[in-house]
Enzyme design. Sequence first.
Site, PDB file in Angstrom:
ATOM      1  N   ASN A   1      42.813  39.360  29.578  1.00 15.00           N
ATOM      2  CA  ASN A   1      42.143  38.178  29.162  1.00 15.00           C
ATOM      3  C   ASN A   1      41.744  38.116  30.912  1.00 15.00           C
ATOM      4  OD1 ASN A   1      41.013  35.709  29.370  1.00 15.00           O
ATOM      5  ND2 ASN A   1      43.290  34.346  28.864  1.00 15.00           N
ATOM      6  N   TRP A   2      39.995  38.145  31.060  1.00 14.98           N
ATOM      7  CA  TRP A   2      39.831  38.527  32.396  1.00 14.98           C
ATOM      8  C   TRP A   2      39.691  36.182  32.818  1.00 14.98           C
ATOM      9  CZ3 TRP A   2      34.767  43.061  32.842  1.00 14.98           C
ATOM     10  CH2 TRP A   2      35.857  43.872  32.704  1.00 14.98           C
ATOM     11  N   LYS A   3      39.583  36.091  32.463  1.00 14.07           N
ATOM     12  CA  LYS A   3      39.355  34.077  32.569  1.00 14.07           C
ATOM     13  C   LYS A   3      38.254  34.238  32.912  1.00 14.07           C
ATOM     14  CE  LYS A   3      44.762  33.577  32.609  1.00 14.07           C
ATOM     15  NZ  LYS A   3      45.934  32.509  32.916  1.00 14.07           N
TER      16      LYS A   3
ATOM     17  N   HIS B   1      44.102  29.210  24.204  1.00 14.22           N
ATOM     18  CA  HIS B   1      44.650  29.307  24.957  1.00 14.22           C
ATOM     19  C   HIS B   1      44.817  27.883  25.560  1.00 14.22           C
ATOM     20  CE1 HIS B   1      45.493  30.563  28.893  1.00 14.22           C
ATOM     21  NE2 HIS B   1      45.491  32.027  28.430  1.00 14.22           N
TER      22      HIS B   1
ATOM     23  N   GLU C   1      44.903  27.074  28.513  1.00  7.82           N
ATOM     24  CA  GLU C   1      44.128  26.592  29.584  1.00  7.82           C
ATOM     25  C   GLU C   1      43.302  25.947  28.534  1.00  7.82           C
ATOM     26  OE1 GLU C   1      43.784  30.137  31.942  1.00  7.82           O
ATOM     27  OE2 GLU C   1      45.695  30.135  32.589  1.00  7.82           O
TER      28      GLU C   1
ATOM     29  N   GLU D   1      52.731  32.834  24.458  1.00  8.64           N
ATOM     30  CA  GLU D   1      52.428  32.446  26.138  1.00  8.64           C
ATOM     31  C   GLU D   1      53.017  31.106  27.245  1.00  8.64           C
ATOM     32  OE1 GLU D   1      49.712  34.693  27.604  1.00  8.64           O
ATOM     33  OE2 GLU D   1      48.274  33.238  27.250  1.00  8.64           O
TER      34      GLU D   1
ATOM     35  N   GLY E   1      50.470  32.921  35.636  1.00  5.63           N
ATOM     36  CA  GLY E   1      50.055  32.295  36.726  1.00  5.63           C
ATOM     37  C   GLY E   1      51.236  32.043  37.536  1.00  5.63           C
TER      38      GLY E   1
ATOM     39  N   SER F   1      52.106  35.987  32.668  1.00  2.00           N
ATOM     40  CA  SER F   1      52.680  37.184  34.562  1.00  2.00           C
ATOM     41  C   SER F   1      53.502  38.457  34.335  1.00  2.00           C
ATOM     42  CB  SER F   1      53.584  36.501  35.316  1.00  2.00           C
ATOM     43  OG  SER F   1      53.394  34.705  35.886  1.00  2.00           O
TER      44      SER F   1
ATOM     45  N   GLY G   1      46.668  38.076  32.052  1.00  2.00           N
ATOM     46  CA  GLY G   1      45.495  37.916  32.650  1.00  2.00           C
ATOM     47  C   GLY G   1      45.176  38.819  33.695  1.00  2.00           C
ATOM     48  N   GLY G   2      46.590  38.479  35.418  1.00  2.92           N
ATOM     49  CA  GLY G   2      45.960  38.474  36.575  1.00  2.92           C
ATOM     50  C   GLY G   2      45.850  40.373  36.272  1.00  2.92           C
TER      51      GLY G   2
END
Length: 265
Positions: free
Chosen positions: A13-15, A103, A105, A175, A181, A221, A242-243
């Site tokens: 997930n590149w966000k 998600h 977010e 999640e 993150g 993470s 993600g990251g």
Amino acid sequence: MTGARRRPLVSGNWKMHHDHLAAIRTMADLGLRLDAEDAARVDVSVHPPFTDLRSAQTVMEDRSVPVFLGAQHCHHRDEGAFTGEIAPPMLARLGVSYVIVGHSERRQHFGQSDEDVARTLRAVQRHGMTPIICVGETGEEREQGATEERLTAQVTASLGSAGGLTASAIVVAYEPIWAIGTGKTATAADAQQACAHIRAVAAGCIGQEAADQMRVQYGGSVKPESTSELLACPDVDGVLVGGASLDAASFADIVHAAASGAPRR
Ligand code: PGA
């Protein structure tokens, strides 16, 4: 679960990172790092921002990159006066296979409700794509021992009585919000417990057989070093990253870690 192990799904997930030029570079780089051996063992999906989808899809097709195209969100209606939104058929036309729905977010910053998640995942399926439904507790809920209660509420609200759902095409991502993150990964034992709980609750909604087939990912993470241990858990069928998915080298390392423990098919 009885029988064969579920096929792992590794999702990046590149966000709100990477413009379309960076997307082209990253996808091309991934194409150099992933091979048929990986594709034989795991499914991989990459979820760039909307503005990158066409570019990413072109590179994937041109270089036969063994990944599925994913999106991060969509509206539940097919069209209409919804300024700034993207409709499911628009994603389907671009060859999108997986769509992240709900998600944390989106829930936290854009007010997405459980009802909207339930509507959206059905809309995604109507257009032949697979929803990745995100659920997870806050740090506070975890401290209060309310993790399972929270997961039960979110899974039940999303799947409901399974009306209008294709049970075989559902992915749930566990999640924990406190792990996203933050560099804090849930322990493999905690991830296993939560994913098994999600499957048990899902069985009450979609039936035991479908719940046994359903893939449940862990996200929060995830790093190349934590992937093998997470995927060794019987109820963890993949990771949502993600990251560590922004860089092709670290994402490929995660895919390789997932592939090394999975049987070839
Ligand atoms: P992270 O994000 O890997 O950067 O923690 C995971 C996610 O939000 O999907």
